[in-house]
Design a protein around this motif. Structure first.
Motif, short mmCIF file in Angstrom:
data_model
loop_
_atom_site.label_atom_id
_atom_site.label_comp_id
_atom_site.label_asym_id
_atom_site.label_seq_id
_atom_site.Cartn_x
_atom_site.Cartn_y
_atom_site.Cartn_z
N SER A 291 3.09 -10.97 21.51
CA SER A 291 2.07 -9.95 21.35
C SER A 291 2.41 -8.64 22.06
CB SER A 291 0.72 -10.46 21.88
OG SER A 291 0.83 -10.76 23.26
N VAL A 292 3.41 -8.66 22.93
CA VAL A 292 3.74 -7.46 23.70
C VAL A 292 5.06 -6.88 23.18
CG1 VAL A 292 4.19 -6.53 25.99
CG2 VAL A 292 2.68 -8.52 25.73
N PRO A 293 5.01 -5.71 22.52
CA PRO A 293 6.26 -5.15 22.00
C PRO A 293 7.29 -4.94 23.11
CG PRO A 293 4.37 -3.93 21.17
CD PRO A 293 3.86 -4.85 22.24
N ALA A 294 8.54 -5.32 22.84
CA ALA A 294 9.62 -5.06 23.79
C ALA A 294 10.39 -3.84 23.29
CB ALA A 294 10.51 -6.29 23.88
N GLY A 295 11.43 -3.48 24.02
CA GLY A 295 12.23 -2.33 23.60
C GLY A 295 11.77 -1.06 24.31
N GLU A 296 12.23 0.07 23.81
CA GLU A 296 11.97 1.34 24.49
C GLU A 296 10.52 1.77 24.38
OE1 GLU A 296 15.18 4.53 24.02
OE2 GLU A 296 15.55 3.11 22.40
N ARG A 297 9.95 2.11 25.52
CA ARG A 297 8.59 2.61 25.56
C ARG A 297 8.50 3.92 24.79
NH1 ARG A 297 5.23 0.90 29.80
NH2 ARG A 297 7.03 0.47 31.11
N GLY A 298 7.39 4.13 24.07
CA GLY A 298 7.15 5.42 23.44
C GLY A 298 7.83 5.61 22.08
N ARG A 299 8.36 4.53 21.53
CA ARG A 299 9.00 4.61 20.21
C ARG A 299 8.22 3.71 19.25
NH1 ARG A 299 13.24 8.44 20.06
NH2 ARG A 299 14.01 8.63 22.18
N GLY A 300 8.18 4.08 17.99
CA GLY A 300 7.49 3.25 17.00
C GLY A 300 8.23 1.95 16.75
N ALA A 301 7.53 1.00 16.16
CA ALA A 301 8.10 -0.34 15.97
C ALA A 301 9.31 -0.30 15.03
CB ALA A 301 7.03 -1.28 15.41
N LEU A 302 9.16 0.31 13.84
CA LEU A 302 10.28 0.35 12.91
C LEU A 302 11.42 1.19 13.49
CD1 LEU A 302 8.52 0.67 9.44
CD2 LEU A 302 9.46 -1.37 10.55
N GLU A 303 11.06 2.23 14.22
CA GLU A 303 12.09 3.05 14.86
C GLU A 303 12.89 2.19 15.84
OE1 GLU A 303 10.51 6.30 17.11
OE2 GLU A 303 12.50 7.17 17.49
N ARG A 304 12.20 1.39 16.66
CA ARG A 304 12.90 0.55 17.64
C ARG A 304 13.80 -0.48 16.95
NH1 ARG A 304 8.97 -2.34 19.68
NH2 ARG A 304 7.19 -1.00 19.27
N MET A 305 13.36 -0.99 15.81
CA MET A 305 14.12 -2.05 15.15
C MET A 305 15.20 -1.53 14.21
SD MET A 305 11.39 -5.06 14.49
CE MET A 305 10.23 -4.11 13.53
N TRP A 306 15.01 -0.33 13.67
CA TRP A 306 15.94 0.18 12.66
C TRP A 306 16.81 1.34 13.16
CZ3 TRP A 306 12.14 0.57 7.85
CH2 TRP A 306 11.79 -0.73 7.45
N ALA A 307 16.28 2.10 14.14
CA ALA A 307 16.95 3.36 14.46
C ALA A 307 17.26 3.54 15.95
CB ALA A 307 16.11 4.54 13.96
N ARG A 308 16.99 2.50 16.75
CA ARG A 308 17.31 2.58 18.18
C ARG A 308 18.25 1.43 18.53
NH1 ARG A 308 16.62 7.32 20.18
NH2 ARG A 308 16.68 6.38 22.25
#
Lengths: 469, 469
Positions: A291-308
């Motif tokens: 339930s808690v998104p991981a990855g870079e704070r302040g980035r959208g979900a698809l952005e984190r998965m596709w573009a980061r």
């Protein structure tokens, strides 16, 4: 003469059960490329698909490499004396699969495929069900239907099915280089990506690359008693935790030196397009119990998965891992680390920064070996090519709604190799779903995806041949 | 009648080969208490020593517990009608051994003892060679020699040999409590510690305690593909590294909350005594291939090992650990963590602080189970008791140089249990060497230590009986 497509689609509908049985047959072969003990099974899986291709009019061979073999097949297409040269498509896939462990979590044996009923109808559960045997099966069935109904595909076809995709394709580049002339084509067609959802077809136009490394730390020359040596001797597991624990800052940004060099921000157009997809991250994570998104704070979900880019530990081990307690200070500790890369990052520089990151944190009496298993860049595919336009039409006709253009967080290194070594753009049309358990226990493939995927590929062949005729 | 000691020492010298053979016989039994599959071997190892005790005039039994059994033997001693009650010694040891892994690093099978020549003469290589079968063998041989030469020991003896020392002795406290009357004695004698070096005997007067815990982190409900989920899903191996990587600050101080509460600084006397030992840390570390002292910055080497607490990861595991690469985000990650404690620290509070340390660093959708396998405090033994004085005399006579008083970085939980449950002080006279590879592959015991240790114990019996006669 009427266009053969309606009859081809009808043929696919009528022979769906046979197509399912063929896929199941292929899935029984445990072609795990990472495990040397399965080299014979890889060869069998290659022979299986060669035989299939030969049965549908291809000149097909199992060709040796330094590792697992490659299957190559050619079909000249209809031939049009005096007409424009028919376009030439290169279909790529892989017959190798991921290791099946942890075995205990499978509800049925990974290489004894079972068909179970799901919310979308029947699905097959087996390692490789979708990645990538199931995805290959779709275009194989499309080619078979064209062969049986129309005497062959409507354009020239080359098929290339490798057996090392799951271990970073070490033999593929040498093979492409050595067979550059033979493999000439106009575009590569690859089914190893996903749909947006089971009702919404998708074409993937960006892929992340990857650097995969193993770090082996060594400290003392032998295992030590923590009572005697605790407080004096370096503990390589503590050290490994410290090093790897420092991979991210509190905002989830990767701390490898120079890691973000060359990473591009999303364009406005991309942001608008991806926002329009209304991705529900809570639901996406909820499906796997998070339930808690991981990855870079302040980035959208698809952005984190596709573009980061990311840095994930894929495995860690060292010391005593059995039942109960053992008061040992181990002499070694190990980790597997992979970074997903985006376009603009240099994989060699990322590999080098992993080496530096580890080396700079080592006490003088410890050693670290960093083995780099693969380095592939992130890539972008032009969204406005005739191939993408043909695919959008074919998919939209099959599904009755527009195909979307999406990114993919995974890596398909062959896309970069096709471009670099053969000068080929890739058309990424895939039919996987996010709940297919790719690389996990109980991997599955929906028969609905298999059938509509085969129909889509049959339509795509017609569309491409028609547009360029 | 002449004092029997010279004849007893001569007997030990003449029958050394038989003593070695008996130890080797015992070492063949793989009595690994941590592994349920070896429960039968633990029982056999217990039966072996019961038979030995019965053969030297003891009433001995294998007594059941909730876990592995305890061997108890009694000998009334000479009996002195009308005289002062003879002192009553309780010899403690353990017949269980550590797991033998990693097996690949053994130069001979761990339970097929071999005798090899070393710089100090022959030594036996096997799991348990020194810890603790070899150390038990010394006092068993001393008792046997007293039995054969003088008809029995010169004072009352109780023997207690447990089978769960290597797993934290879960059944020992209940056993001591249930048999408190039967186990009454004047002092406990324990050989499970080391010499200062092979020529310098030692009595240990401080021991570190321990908290041993296993941390099991869980994140997603299944393993995930790092391409699809990387950047969105929590990686429990990254998380475990972050948590465990934060166990120490840059100065090597343990960051568990309240960890140093109650820890005492060295007394001036201790500092002077330990400085006089002129411990060569460079050589100590050099023997195991290390050169950079670990532990708290600004503390002496013996202080760090004997009088400062530690936090060491003893094992870590999660994700893919096979050959090559697998791009998985695991659903679980695990670590085994032990803290060595010093007198003044509360083991329960340390266990609680481990739980808190982990819990405070968990995202809301991850869970952590912290299993605590053992909690024993650090302890100090009075250095000026009649027992310590008798041991100093016996050891000094055997070795021709003064016995030193030292600390021990390891944990012997039974010392605390003896004190708490039976009201017994412990006399810690051990003959291990720092290069004995305790808990490591190729554990060994010097036959020179076995023989001089047996002679020392024979002298100690005479000294204690004589002093208190």
């Amino acid at each position: 003469m009427p266009h053969p497509l309606p009859a081809i689609l009808a043929h696919l509908d009528e022979n769906a059960a046979a197509a399912e049985a063929r896929l199941i047959d292929w899935l029984r072969i445990p072609s795990i490329s990472a495990q040397p003990a399965h080299a014979g099974d890889c060869l069998r899986a290659a022979g299986w698909v060669r035989d299939e291709l030969q049965g549908m009019g291809f000149a097909a061979e199992v060709r040796p490499t330094a590792g697992h073999p490659v299957v190559v097949g050619h079909h000249p297409g209809p031939g049009r004396p005096g007409g424009k040269a028919s376009p030439h498509l290169l279909f790529y896939g892989h017959y190798d699969v991921q290791p099946a462990d942890p075995l205990a979590l499978w509800t049925s044996p990974p290489f004894d495929p079972v068909v179970v009923e799901g919310p979308h109808g029947p699905r097959v559960v087996a390692r490789g069900a979708v990645d990538d045997k199931g995805q290959c099966a779709m275009w194989l069935e499309a080619l078979r239907a064209w062969h049986l109904v129309a005497g062959g595909p409507p354009c020239a076809i080359t098929v290339l099915i490798e057996g090392e995709e799951e271990v970073g394709s070490p033999s593929l580049d040498p093979f492409l280089t050595a067979n550059r002339e033979e493999l000439k084509a106009d575009v590569a067609v690859i089914s190893d990506t996903g749909m947006w959802d089971i009702d919404t077809p998708a074409i993937t136009t960006s892929l992340r690359g990857m650097v995969y490394a193993q770090v082996d730390l060594k400290a003392a020359s032998r295992d030590l008693h923590s009572g005697i040596y605790g407080g004096a001797a370096r503990n390589p597991i503590n050290l490994l935790s410290q090093i790897m624990g420092g991979l991210h800052d509190a905002d989830g940004r990767v701390q490898l030196p120079g890691f973000y060099d060359g990473v591009r921000e999303l364009t406005n157009a991309q942001r608008v397009e991806w926002d329009a997809l209304r991705f529900d991250e809570a639901e996406f994570l909820g499906e796997v119990g998070l339930s808690v998104p991981a990855g870079e704070r302040g980035r959208g979900a698809l952005e984190r998965m596709w573009a980061r880019p990311t840095a994930d530990l894929n495995g860690i081990w060292g010391g005593y891992t059995g039942d109960g307690s053992k008061t040992v200070i181990a002499s070694e500790a190990h980790a597997k680390l992979s970074c997903r890369l985006v376009p603009g990052q240099d994989p060699q520089k990322v590999a080098e920064s992993i080496r530096r990151f580890v080396a700079e944190r080592l006490p003088a009496d410890c050693t670290a070996e960093v083995q780099v298993f693969s380095t592939t860049p992130g890539i972008e595919v032009a969204a406005d090519s005739p191939w993408v336009r043909a695919a959008r039409t074919a998919l939209t006709e099959e599904y009755g709604k527009p195909a979307v253009l999406m990114g993919c967080g995974g890596s398909i290194p062959v896309v970069e190799s096709m471009q670099r070594l053969l000068g080929l753009d890739s058309l990424l049309v895939g039919f996987g779903l996010t709940d297919d358990q790719v690389h996990s226990p109980n991997e599955k493939f929906e028969f609905r995806c298999l059938h509509k995927g085969a129909r889509s590929h049959a339509r795509l062949l017609a569309e491409i041949a028609g547009r360029t005729a």
